[in-house]
Design an enzyme around this catalytic site. Structure first.
Site, PDB file in Angstrom:
ATOM      1  N   CYS A   1      66.306  -8.145  29.807  1.00  0.00           N
ATOM      2  CA  CYS A   1      66.472  -7.157  28.918  1.00  0.00           C
ATOM      3  C   CYS A   1      67.155  -6.659  28.126  1.00  0.00           C
ATOM      4  O   CYS A   1      67.538  -5.706  27.129  1.00  0.00           O
ATOM      5  CB  CYS A   1      65.462  -5.674  29.313  1.00  0.00           C
TER       6      CYS A   1
ATOM      7  N   CYS B   1      62.970  -5.083  36.645  1.00  0.00           N
ATOM      8  CA  CYS B   1      63.615  -3.423  36.689  1.00  0.00           C
ATOM      9  C   CYS B   1      64.579  -3.630  38.153  1.00  0.00           C
ATOM     10  O   CYS B   1      65.671  -2.921  37.909  1.00  0.00           O
ATOM     11  CB  CYS B   1      63.462  -2.713  35.721  1.00  0.00           C
TER      12      CYS B   1
END
Ligand code: FES
Length: 133
Positions: free
Chosen positions: A38, A109
């Site tokens: 990302c 994440c």
């Protein structure tokens, strides 16, 4: 969508009240990583004791989603006071668990914190090795 639809109360607390957020002026190890999925990034600062065995303090600057900020925050709490090899052995699953778990779309994440620790310690060891101690 609200945060509580996707995240645990623990994660939201770390996101809204991050622990150990900010740069560390007297850090002696630093790890910067970018998540290839990302583009979010984390800079981890460590203060390692003079004996080179324990992480005395940790702080972070993370530019990213709530999950990455929360796992960064939890990671700095988890590694403070640990021996270097103990901190390195922590996995992204343990960081995810420390914030009450992550939704499947956000599992990546928690990678930032795990990688930043390794980068910081690798760099610190390289510099220490180069200085001959
Ligand atoms: Fe990028 Fe979470 S979406 S780290």
């Amino acid at each position: 969508m609200t945060l509580s639809e996707h995240y645990s109360a623990t994660l939201i607390d770390h996101f809204e009240h991050p622990r150990n957020a900010g740069a560390m002026a007297d850090a002696n190890a630093e790890g910067y990583v970018v998540n290839p999925v990302c583009g979010d990034s984390m800079r981890l600062f460590l203060r390692i004791d003079a004996a080179g065995s324990t992480i005395e303090r940790a702080s972070f600057l993370t530019s990213g989603c709530p999950a990455s900020i929360a796992t960064s925050s939890a990671a700095t709490e988890l590694i403070t006071g640990l021996r270097l090899e103990e901190a390195e052995a922590l996995t992204r699953d343990q960081f995810a668990a420390a914030v009450g778990g992550l939704p499947s779309s956000k599992v990546h994440c928690s990678v930032l914190a795990a990688q930043a620790i390794r980068v910081a310690l690798d760099g610190w060891r390289e510099r220490r090795g180069a200085s001959g101690s």
